[in-house]
Design a protein around this motif. Structure first.
Motif, PDB file in Angstrom:
ATOM      1  N   ILE A  59       0.853  -1.195   0.000  1.00 29.53           N
ATOM      2  CA  ILE A  59       0.000   0.000   0.000  1.00 29.53           C
ATOM      3  C   ILE A  59       0.888   1.244   0.000  1.00 29.53           C
ATOM      4  O   ILE A  59       1.812   1.363   0.813  1.00 29.53           O
ATOM      5  N   ASN A  60       0.620   2.119  -0.966  1.00 30.71           N
ATOM      6  CA  ASN A  60       1.292   3.416  -1.057  1.00 30.71           C
ATOM      7  C   ASN A  60       0.376   4.455  -0.439  1.00 30.71           C
ATOM      8  O   ASN A  60      -0.738   4.662  -0.944  1.00 30.71           O
ATOM      9  N   LEU A  61       0.821   5.107   0.616  1.00 32.93           N
ATOM     10  CA  LEU A  61       0.048   6.197   1.225  1.00 32.93           C
ATOM     11  C   LEU A  61       0.832   7.486   1.028  1.00 32.93           C
ATOM     12  O   LEU A  61       1.881   7.693   1.662  1.00 32.93           O
ATOM     13  N   PHE A  62       0.355   8.320   0.120  1.00 32.16           N
ATOM     14  CA  PHE A  62       1.121   9.513  -0.258  1.00 32.16           C
ATOM     15  C   PHE A  62       0.359  10.771   0.124  1.00 32.16           C
ATOM     16  O   PHE A  62      -0.635  11.121  -0.494  1.00 32.16           O
ATOM     17  N   LYS A  96     -11.305  14.909   4.618  1.00 33.91           N
ATOM     18  CA  LYS A  96     -12.382  15.118   5.606  1.00 33.91           C
ATOM     19  C   LYS A  96     -11.777  15.176   7.004  1.00 33.91           C
ATOM     20  O   LYS A  96     -12.410  14.801   7.991  1.00 33.91           O
ATOM     21  N   ASP A  97     -10.491  15.549   7.046  1.00 32.37           N
ATOM     22  CA  ASP A  97      -9.763  15.747   8.304  1.00 32.37           C
ATOM     23  C   ASP A  97      -9.453  14.461   9.053  1.00 32.37           C
ATOM     24  O   ASP A  97      -9.143  14.494  10.249  1.00 32.37           O
ATOM     25  N   GLU A  98      -9.533  13.301   8.370  1.00 32.47           N
ATOM     26  CA  GLU A  98      -9.025  12.085   9.006  1.00 32.47           C
ATOM     27  C   GLU A  98      -7.508  12.240   9.131  1.00 32.47           C
ATOM     28  O   GLU A  98      -6.857  12.787   8.241  1.00 32.47           O
ATOM     29  N   SER A  99      -6.946  11.731  10.211  1.00 32.82           N
ATOM     30  CA  SER A  99      -5.505  11.897  10.406  1.00 32.82           C
ATOM     31  C   SER A  99      -4.726  10.893   9.558  1.00 32.82           C
ATOM     32  O   SER A  99      -5.267   9.857   9.135  1.00 32.82           O
ATOM     33  N   GLY A 100      -3.439  11.193   9.360  1.00 34.47           N
ATOM     34  CA  GLY A 100      -2.569  10.252   8.645  1.00 34.47           C
ATOM     35  C   GLY A 100      -2.480   8.930   9.383  1.00 34.47           C
ATOM     36  O   GLY A 100      -2.459   7.851   8.765  1.00 34.47           O
ATOM     37  N   LEU A 101      -2.446   8.993  10.720  1.00 30.77           N
ATOM     38  CA  LEU A 101      -2.366   7.762  11.517  1.00 30.77           C
ATOM     39  C   LEU A 101      -3.620   6.916  11.319  1.00 30.77           C
ATOM     40  O   LEU A 101      -3.535   5.701  11.079  1.00 30.77           O
ATOM     41  N   ASP A 102      -4.796   7.536  11.407  1.00 27.44           N
ATOM     42  CA  ASP A 102      -6.041   6.763  11.230  1.00 27.44           C
ATOM     43  C   ASP A 102      -6.133   6.202   9.813  1.00 27.44           C
ATOM     44  O   ASP A 102      -6.582   5.065   9.622  1.00 27.44           O
ATOM     45  N   ALA A 104      -3.637   5.404   7.824  1.00 30.77           N
ATOM     46  CA  ALA A 104      -2.678   4.295   7.696  1.00 30.77           C
ATOM     47  C   ALA A 104      -3.182   3.053   8.419  1.00 30.77           C
ATOM     48  O   ALA A 104      -3.079   1.926   7.903  1.00 30.77           O
ATOM     49  N   GLN A 105      -3.730   3.248   9.626  1.00 33.61           N
ATOM     50  CA  GLN A 105      -4.237   2.082  10.370  1.00 33.61           C
ATOM     51  C   GLN A 105      -5.407   1.432   9.638  1.00 33.61           C
ATOM     52  O   GLN A 105      -5.550   0.209   9.622  1.00 33.61           O
ATOM     53  N   THR A 106      -6.231   2.262   8.998  1.00 25.28           N
ATOM     54  CA  THR A 106      -7.371   1.742   8.233  1.00 25.28           C
ATOM     55  C   THR A 106      -6.871   0.898   7.058  1.00 25.28           C
ATOM     56  O   THR A 106      -7.343  -0.230   6.824  1.00 25.28           O
ATOM     57  N   LEU A 107      -5.899   1.433   6.337  1.00 23.52           N
ATOM     58  CA  LEU A 107      -5.372   0.698   5.180  1.00 23.52           C
ATOM     59  C   LEU A 107      -4.651  -0.576   5.627  1.00 23.52           C
ATOM     60  O   LEU A 107      -4.771  -1.632   4.984  1.00 23.52           O
ATOM     61  N   ALA A 108      -3.925  -0.480   6.735  1.00 24.10           N
ATOM     62  CA  ALA A 108      -3.216  -1.670   7.231  1.00 24.10           C
ATOM     63  C   ALA A 108      -4.201  -2.773   7.596  1.00 24.10           C
ATOM     64  O   ALA A 108      -3.932  -3.963   7.387  1.00 24.10           O
ATOM     65  N   GLU A 121       5.800  16.350   6.549  1.00 26.95           N
ATOM     66  CA  GLU A 121       6.712  16.594   7.666  1.00 26.95           C
ATOM     67  C   GLU A 121       7.273  15.282   8.186  1.00 26.95           C
ATOM     68  O   GLU A 121       6.663  14.217   7.994  1.00 26.95           O
ATOM     69  N   ALA A 122       8.412  15.374   8.860  1.00 23.31           N
ATOM     70  CA  ALA A 122       9.034  14.175   9.430  1.00 23.31           C
ATOM     71  C   ALA A 122       8.229  13.717  10.646  1.00 23.31           C
ATOM     72  O   ALA A 122       7.562  14.520  11.299  1.00 23.31           O
ATOM     73  N   GLY A 123       8.259  12.431  10.938  1.00 24.21           N
ATOM     74  CA  GLY A 123       7.664  11.932  12.181  1.00 24.21           C
ATOM     75  C   GLY A 123       6.581  10.897  11.969  1.00 24.21           C
ATOM     76  O   GLY A 123       6.453   9.969  12.766  1.00 24.21           O
ATOM     77  N   LEU A 124       5.767  11.060  10.916  1.00 21.35           N
ATOM     78  CA  LEU A 124       4.644  10.135  10.734  1.00 21.35           C
ATOM     79  C   LEU A 124       5.145   8.711  10.488  1.00 21.35           C
ATOM     80  O   LEU A 124       4.617   7.742  11.056  1.00 21.35           O
TER      81      LEU A 124
END
Ligand code: CP
Length: 316
Positions: A59-62, A96-102, A104-108, A121-124
């Motif tokens: 999965i590519n999350l860009f 729709k303001d879903e976070s990158g973490l949510d 990624a977890q959804t796709l995983a 930004e760095a960190g995610l």
């Protein structure tokens, strides 16, 4: 004609997430470059690659735009037999303001075996590497790291010059905002190259104090075997900071004239995307007697095949 043989796996297998070039040991780097050469050779011969990734999902999350990184991970994974899903931010629930973490977890949860993540930004990526069950590959995080670009640049340069050890490589332009420069300089130095940064003081990084800096192309390109031009990354600057394109080209543009400051057989590189007429002259970029630009793109696929094979192919 024959392809370079498939290299023997490193004693210490490559596993876990690839967030930085610091995550791979020297022997693992050599293995990845050799495996990329092997895949390049198969392609030259028109031979199909093996398919160790059948049944695996990439999965590519860009969360930032990409052409080369996202497309080449897709092609690399498909050539090795994987299923691929690419999710750019546009059109996703990130809008729709879903976070990158949510996200990624959804796709995983849909069954990712590896996730390639690009972020503004760095960190995610580091957070995801802790939270997700699958390995995370850093597809570029702000101005920090772009490890797969560094590996593909090293593979391309080694294929063109036959070695990296002992080469002198100038990285020119907006080094301060470039994740390519950061990862590339670290990796090339580990492989035995002398690396220099060339550009205006305002575009030099605060870190990497061990890399010599030059403010003019005449001084900075002297005796160089390879010159890598970088795009001025306006999206990471305030408007007032951004240099005028014509003025930047006059002082730091890589042209036939300025390339003459380097060694006669010096090669030209650019990670892309290019701004022709700003950091590089378009005719020079297209001139394959000097330019490796499209070879870098081709090696992007071979190198990412090597990375995916090593991470989830079950052999290294
Ligand atoms: N070099 C690079 O990362 O290009 P993209 O932004 O097109 O992926």
């Amino acid at each position: 004609m024959h392809a370079a043989p498939r290299p023997a796996p490193p004693a210490e297998p490559i596993s876990g997430s690839l967030l930085s070039v610091d995550d791979v040991a020297d022997e693992q780097i050599t293995y990845l470059l050799d495996l990329a050469d092997h895949y390049a050779g198969l392609r030259r011969l028109g031979a199909l690659a093996p398919r160790p990734l059948v049944g695996r999902t990439l999965i590519n999350l860009f969360l930032e735009p990409s052409t080369r990184t996202m497309a080449s991970f897709e092609i690399a994974a498909q050539r090795l037999g994987a299923d691929v899903l690419s999710l750019p931010a546009e059109g996703s629930s990130l809008r729709k303001d879903e976070s990158g973490l949510d996200t990624a977890q959804t796709l995983a949860a849909m069954g990712a075996d590896v996730m390639v993540v690009r972020s503004k930004e760095a960190g995610l990526q580091a957070l995801l590497a802790e939270r997700l069950a699958c390995p995370v590959v850093n597809g570029g995080d702000g101005a920090a790291e772009h490890p797969t670009q560094a590996l593909l640049d090293a593979a391309t340069l080694r294929a063109a010059k036959g070695r990296i050890e002992g080469l002198t490589v100038a990285i020119v332009g907006d080094v301060a905002h470039s994740r390519v420069a950061g990862s590339g300089a670290k990796l090339l130095k580990r492989l035995g190259a002398q690396v220099r940064f060339v550009g205006p003081a305002a575009l030099m990084p605060e870190g990497a104090a061990d890399v010599p800096r030059f403010e003019t192309l005449r001084e900075g390109l002297k005796d160089c075997d390879a010159v890598m031009a970088l795009r001025v990354q306006r999206e990471r600057m305030e408007d007032a900071e951004a240099p005028d394109g014509a003025a930047f080209h006059a002082a730091y543009g890589l042209t036939y004239e300025t390339l003459a400051f380097a060694r006669p057989d010096a090669v030209v590189m650019h990670p892309g995307p290019m701004n022709r007429g700003v950091e590089i002259d378009g005719d020079l970029a297209d001139d394959e007697t000097h330019s490796l630009v499209l070879k870098q793109v081709a090696y992007g696929v071979f190198t990412r095949m090597a990375i995916l094979d090593a991470l989830i192919g079950g052999r290294a």
